[in-house]
Design a protein around this motif. Structure first.
Motif, mmCIF file in Angstrom:
data_model
loop_
_atom_site.group_PDB
_atom_site.id
_atom_site.type_symbol
_atom_site.label_atom_id
_atom_site.label_comp_id
_atom_site.label_asym_id
_atom_site.label_seq_id
_atom_site.Cartn_x
_atom_site.Cartn_y
_atom_site.Cartn_z
ATOM 1 N N ARG A 160 0.814 -1.202 0.000
ATOM 2 C CA ARG A 160 0.000 0.000 0.000
ATOM 3 C C ARG A 160 0.857 1.265 0.000
ATOM 4 O O ARG A 160 0.577 2.224 -0.704
ATOM 5 C CB ARG A 160 -0.887 -0.018 1.252
ATOM 6 C CG ARG A 160 -2.178 0.722 1.092
ATOM 7 C CD ARG A 160 -2.965 0.654 2.397
ATOM 8 N NE ARG A 160 -2.933 1.950 3.084
ATOM 9 C CZ ARG A 160 -3.701 2.970 2.735
ATOM 10 N NH1 ARG A 160 -4.521 2.881 1.741
ATOM 11 N NH2 ARG A 160 -3.632 4.111 3.396
ATOM 12 N N GLY A 185 0.883 3.988 -2.904
ATOM 13 C CA GLY A 185 0.484 5.362 -2.572
ATOM 14 C C GLY A 185 1.510 6.373 -3.048
ATOM 15 O O GLY A 185 1.168 7.399 -3.639
ATOM 16 N N ARG A 186 2.791 6.062 -2.805
ATOM 17 C CA ARG A 186 3.858 6.981 -3.220
ATOM 18 C C ARG A 186 3.849 7.148 -4.734
ATOM 19 O O ARG A 186 4.049 8.241 -5.253
ATOM 20 C CB ARG A 186 5.223 6.459 -2.769
ATOM 21 C CG ARG A 186 5.519 6.669 -1.296
ATOM 22 C CD ARG A 186 6.863 6.052 -0.925
ATOM 23 N NE ARG A 186 7.991 6.782 -1.510
ATOM 24 C CZ ARG A 186 9.201 6.257 -1.672
ATOM 25 N NH1 ARG A 186 9.435 5.025 -1.328
ATOM 26 N NH2 ARG A 186 10.165 6.975 -2.199
ATOM 27 N N LEU A 187 3.663 6.043 -5.438
ATOM 28 C CA LEU A 187 3.677 6.104 -6.898
ATOM 29 C C LEU A 187 2.455 6.850 -7.431
ATOM 30 O O LEU A 187 2.554 7.664 -8.348
ATOM 31 C CB LEU A 187 3.721 4.690 -7.484
ATOM 32 C CG LEU A 187 5.069 3.980 -7.389
ATOM 33 C CD1 LEU A 187 4.929 2.508 -7.697
ATOM 34 C CD2 LEU A 187 6.071 4.630 -8.339
ATOM 35 N N ARG A 188 1.295 6.586 -6.800
ATOM 36 C CA ARG A 188 0.070 7.206 -7.274
ATOM 37 C C ARG A 188 0.132 8.719 -7.136
ATOM 38 O O ARG A 188 -0.356 9.456 -7.988
ATOM 39 C CB ARG A 188 -1.115 6.661 -6.484
ATOM 40 C CG ARG A 188 -2.215 6.175 -7.385
ATOM 41 C CD ARG A 188 -3.436 5.709 -6.660
ATOM 42 N NE ARG A 188 -3.418 5.841 -5.227
ATOM 43 C CZ ARG A 188 -3.549 4.806 -4.398
ATOM 44 N NH1 ARG A 188 -3.676 3.602 -4.868
ATOM 45 N NH2 ARG A 188 -3.561 5.015 -3.098
ATOM 46 N N ALA A 189 0.783 9.172 -6.036
ATOM 47 C CA ALA A 189 0.886 10.612 -5.798
ATOM 48 C C ALA A 189 1.591 11.296 -6.961
ATOM 49 O O ALA A 189 1.340 12.459 -7.260
ATOM 50 C CB ALA A 189 1.631 10.872 -4.495
ATOM 51 N N LEU A 190 2.488 10.569 -7.633
ATOM 52 C CA LEU A 190 3.216 11.156 -8.751
ATOM 53 C C LEU A 190 2.556 10.818 -10.089
ATOM 54 O O LEU A 190 3.117 11.053 -11.141
ATOM 55 C CB LEU A 190 4.665 10.678 -8.738
ATOM 56 C CG LEU A 190 5.498 11.287 -7.617
ATOM 57 C CD1 LEU A 190 6.805 10.563 -7.459
ATOM 58 C CD2 LEU A 190 5.758 12.762 -7.889
ATOM 59 N N GLY A 191 1.362 10.231 -10.015
ATOM 60 C CA GLY A 191 0.618 9.975 -11.240
ATOM 61 C C GLY A 191 0.808 8.584 -11.809
ATOM 62 O O GLY A 191 0.274 8.266 -12.872
ATOM 63 N N GLN A 250 -2.251 4.151 -16.694
ATOM 64 C CA GLN A 250 -1.606 5.395 -17.118
ATOM 65 C C GLN A 250 -0.523 5.104 -18.162
ATOM 66 O O GLN A 250 0.098 4.043 -18.149
ATOM 67 C CB GLN A 250 -0.961 6.096 -15.918
ATOM 68 C CG GLN A 250 -1.965 6.616 -14.901
ATOM 69 C CD GLN A 250 -2.723 7.814 -15.417
ATOM 70 O OE1 GLN A 250 -2.146 8.793 -15.854
ATOM 71 N NE2 GLN A 250 -4.052 7.730 -15.380
ATOM 72 N N ASN A 306 2.344 12.119 -17.904
ATOM 73 C CA ASN A 306 1.587 13.371 -17.939
ATOM 74 C C ASN A 306 2.512 14.560 -18.172
ATOM 75 O O ASN A 306 2.386 15.597 -17.525
ATOM 76 C CB ASN A 306 0.823 13.604 -16.636
ATOM 77 C CG ASN A 306 -0.335 12.642 -16.502
ATOM 78 O OD1 ASN A 306 -0.875 12.196 -17.507
ATOM 79 N ND2 ASN A 306 -0.690 12.319 -15.278
ATOM 80 N N ALA A 354 5.331 15.117 -17.061
ATOM 81 C CA ALA A 354 6.243 15.422 -15.960
ATOM 82 C C ALA A 354 7.297 14.329 -15.907
ATOM 83 O O ALA A 354 7.016 13.178 -16.231
ATOM 84 C CB ALA A 354 5.482 15.465 -14.646
ATOM 85 N N VAL A 371 9.709 11.850 -13.922
ATOM 86 C CA VAL A 371 9.790 11.215 -12.618
ATOM 87 C C VAL A 371 10.962 10.234 -12.633
ATOM 88 O O VAL A 371 11.142 9.499 -13.603
ATOM 89 C CB VAL A 371 8.474 10.472 -12.283
ATOM 90 C CG1 VAL A 371 8.607 9.689 -10.986
ATOM 91 C CG2 VAL A 371 7.312 11.447 -12.199
ATOM 92 N N ILE A 377 12.633 6.994 -10.885
ATOM 93 C CA ILE A 377 12.236 5.858 -10.057
ATOM 94 C C ILE A 377 13.438 4.956 -9.843
ATOM 95 O O ILE A 377 14.096 4.553 -10.804
ATOM 96 C CB ILE A 377 11.129 5.025 -10.745
ATOM 97 C CG1 ILE A 377 9.975 5.936 -11.148
ATOM 98 C CG2 ILE A 377 10.629 3.923 -9.824
ATOM 99 C CD1 ILE A 377 8.943 5.235 -11.998
ATOM 100 N N MET A 398 12.412 -0.379 -7.536
ATOM 101 C CA MET A 398 10.983 -0.095 -7.579
ATOM 102 C C MET A 398 10.472 -0.207 -9.022
ATOM 103 O O MET A 398 9.396 -0.744 -9.274
ATOM 104 C CB MET A 398 10.732 1.313 -7.036
ATOM 105 C CG MET A 398 9.289 1.580 -6.672
ATOM 106 S SD MET A 398 9.066 3.290 -6.152
ATOM 107 C CE MET A 398 9.236 3.159 -4.394
#
Lengths: 633, 81
Positions: free
Chosen positions: B24, B28-34, B39, B58, B60, B62, B64, B68
């Motif tokens: 989770r 969550g961390r990944l979702r925050a960045l889209g 996607q 999007n 932007a 990122v 990683i 991960m």
């Protein structure tokens, strides 16, 4: 990144209701907008019980004063981290909200906007970086966006101030008595105005658990719809900035860019520092231009005559003379060596250290605000992994080069205890603060540039070696790097100025009393001959292990109070270059100053704090002895 | 259509996120960045030597960490050759 500066400590602040709250995701230009609205004097606080900082200030507009708060940047209101929790609390206390949105990345920023709309507070959207969006060929239909969201949307360019006045007017025009979004652009058909939310939010799951939560999938879908509706993309050419962006994370070019940036940074720090001290303009050796002013000249020309008069009045050798003026060197005051409260006590922090504090934080601010730091973190991720860390750990380390206190505090941005332990320990052992560096440059620099370079080199090797040892001895897993890389941006001089002001005044407030205190303690211990006893007791270690005269224990002990004061005490000992290098390295490593020590224990806890100190002691004994025995002569 | 790991994309290759294998917290961390299932992403570069993977999502950028990125499964569309 949460803003951290010189010596900020967690403060309990009373929660008062905020007139205007700025909310937005990181890297959206929120703080630039904030400094546009409030001017330069702002108060930095840490939200009670958390590790996330926010800034508050006052805005004067049309004869009224408004409290404005800049919430920490957060991607979501879902309480996954401290930043989000703080933002949620701040929102509860706010009368009006300005949601700062990045016009170049509408899709991602609107997810937060939808969450904010669900809170039902009066809100305006600042569509920031509109100029950048135009350059990138992104066209946004502002009227349509306002209609779809049900709140006013004002395009802004925080960096230049464009649209800020309109934004303030629109914000103040919000009806704060009705705790709901204003009626602009409500879509009557779907918008059941019972809750006051525009229809975009209405969804069977939207209000379950009685809390303002919208399911993830729904948000993405709706944001997608809105964006498709209001945004048109035009083709545009690759700009020089974008080429540079690619280059700075490229496997080969990235290294060159990193080396170039760091080299230019160090040269800039030194040039500005020397310029302010009054050493003239130049990089190495004799300056190209001599200056008639500067902190050192000010002390020599304006302060020295006054002090010499006072010296005559008090009478050399009297207790008060020794306390305030200190020892005369060849019948004259020497600001580095006299060690009176009014001579060295004032000169060390204001004459020698302050110029470097200003230049260091100016250059750090530039690196922060242009967006280079995340790239450095990405590029160094590899190297840092070898030390059991990930790339982001470079940021506390860089802050530590200014002052170890905010450096150690900034280790909170790292995810695991193990990473925080390694980074904080490395900072406290092998990262010299700007005050210490200023004094090393001032004192050792007289003997040439290479001993200074040697000291830096040795500390860097120590940083790597201790890091390697810690990696293999401390348990725990290594989390992965995950950061957004913002585009390069021209920094706002205003925001830079206000950050610099905050950090420099922070330094003065925290360091000045401690420096004066340290000088008094040294002065008294000296006058009562206490040092002579200590020196006799520790002489074997000092001379056998480190090859230093027995009196060198005194600066090492004083270093626990203030490192910059301590290194000044090497001046009267007539050390050889070898001794000066060993002394500087040992002093840099031997116990962090008291302020760092307190923060280190607070951040790591007693057990890990003691472990960190143990590692430090072992490292300093070995490193000092190694240089002594390996250096012939 | 073929599924592979995010790390196995070549530079400038585009793909759709199919699955994120993680807890989770990581989700969550990944979702925050889209970064979420469904996607679209484009790989920009890898720093190399086990360094992070840089993707465009999007519009932007990122970064990683490789470990991960290895837990993100993507689907590329190769039907057009």
């Amino acid at each position: 990144m949460a803003e951290t500066w010189h010596g900020v400590t967690a403060k309990k602040t009373n929660r008062v209701s905020t007139d205007i709250l700025l909310v937005g995701q990181p890297n959206v230009g929120k703080s630039v907008l904030f400094s546009r609205m409030t001017g330069i004097r702002t108060i930095a606080s840490n939200y009670p019980g958390t590790t996330v900082g926010y800034t508050s200030g006052r805005m004067r507009f049309a004869n009224d004063i408004y409290d404005v708060v800049d919430a920490p940047g957060t991607y979501s209101l879902e309480p996954l981290d401290d930043a989000a929790r703080v933002a949620v609390n701040l929102i509860d206390d706010a009368k009006r909200i300005i949601n700062v949105v990045d016009a170049t990345h509408l899709e991602r920023h609107l997810t937060l906007t939808l969450e904010l709309l669900a809170q039902g507070k009066p809100m305006v959207i600042a569509l920031n970086m509109s100029d950048e969006a135009r350059h990138k060929g992104i066209e946004i239909d502002i009227k349509k966006l306002a209609l779809r969201l049900g709140v006013p949307v004002i395009p802004t360019v925080a960096r230049t101030g464009e649209g800020v006045r309109r934004l303030i007017l629109a914000t103040l025009a919000l009806d704060i008595d009705k705790q709901k979004v204003p009626g602009i652009g409500y879509e009557k058909k779907g918008g059941r105005s019972v809750t006051g939310h525009p229809h975009i939010l209405h969804h069977p799951e939207a209000n379950h658990k009685g809390h303002k939560h919208i399911p993830e999938q729904t948000v993405w879908r709706r944001v997608g719809k809105v964006v498709n509706d209001v945004q048109t993309l035009h083709h545009h050419h690759h700009t020089f900035g974008e080429w540079l962006e690619d280059a700075s994370v490229h496997p080969v070019w990235g290294g060159l860019v990193a080396m170039l940036v760091l080299a230019v940074s160090f040269i800039l720090i030194r040039m500005i520092g020397e310029f302010l001290i009054g050493g003239g303009i130049g990089i190495v050796g004799n300056p190209w231009v001599e200056l008639p002013f500067g902190t050192e000249k000010l002390f020599d020309v304006a302060w020295k005559p006054v002090m010499m008069k006072l010296s005559g009045l008090l009478g050399e050798g009297s207790f008060l003379h020794n306390l305030f003026i200190g020892q005369l060197i060849g019948g004259q005051i020497d600001f580095m060596q006299s060690f009176g409260i009014l001579t060295s006590g004032l000169f060390i922090p204001l004459g020698a250290v302050l110029p470097y504090i200003v230049s260091f934080y100016f250059v750090l601010g530039l690196l922060e605000d242009t967006g280079y730091l995340p790239r450095l973190a990405v590029f160094l991720d590899n190297v840092m992994h070898r030390l059991g860390l990930h790339g982001y750990a470079i940021i506390p380390t860089l802050l530590g080069l200014g002052c170890n206190v905010p450096g150690v505090m900034a280790t909170r941005i790292l995810e695991t205890k193990r990473q925080r332990f390694i980074t904080a320990t490395l900072i406290s052992i092998a990262v010299p603060c700007a005050a210490l560096q200023a004094m090393i440059i001032g004192l050792v620099g007289n003997r040439g540039l290479w001993p200074v370079a040697l000291i830096y080199g040795i500390l860097f090797v120590v940083w790597i070696l201790v890091g390697l040892i810690l990696r293999f001895t401390s348990k725990g897993f290594r989390p992965e790097l995950l950061i957004e890389i913002p585009p390069y941006r021209a920094p706002s001089w205003r925001a830079l100025g206000s950050k610099l002001w905050m950090r420099v005044t922070g330094f003065l407030k925290e360091a000045l009393p401690v420096v004066l205190g340290a000088v008094v303690v040294v002065n008294l211990l000296y006058q009562f001959n206490v040092f002579a006893y200590i020196a006799r007791a520790t002489a074997p270690v000092m001379s056998f292990l480190w090859g230093l005269p027995k009196e060198a224990i005194v600066p090492l002990l004083v270093g626990i109070l203030r490192k910059d004061v301590a290194i000044g005490m090497f001046a009267p000992l007539n050390l050889t270059i070898k001794q000066l290098v060993i002394g500087s390295v040992v002093l840099s490593m031997f116990f962090p100053c008291i302020a760092t020590l307190v923060i280190l224990f607070r951040e790591l806890g007693w057990k890990d704090g003691l472990k960190s100190i143990g590692i430090m002691l072992a490292a300093v004994i070995v490193v000092g002895a190694l240089i002594n025995f390996l250096w012939p002569g | 259509m073929s599924e592979k790991l995010l790390t196995d994309l070549s530079v400038n290759e585009e793909a759709e996120i199919v699955k994120i294998r993680g807890g989770r917290g990581m989700q969550g961390r990944l979702r925050a960045l889209g970064l979420a299932e469904g996607q679209h992403v484009k790989k920009l570069s890898g720093v190399g030597f086990g360094g992070p993977v840089i993707i465009l999502i999007n519009r932007a950028q990122v970064a990683i960490g490789r470990g991960m990125a290895r837990r993100i499964i993507v689907r590329t569309d190769h039907t057009n050759g």
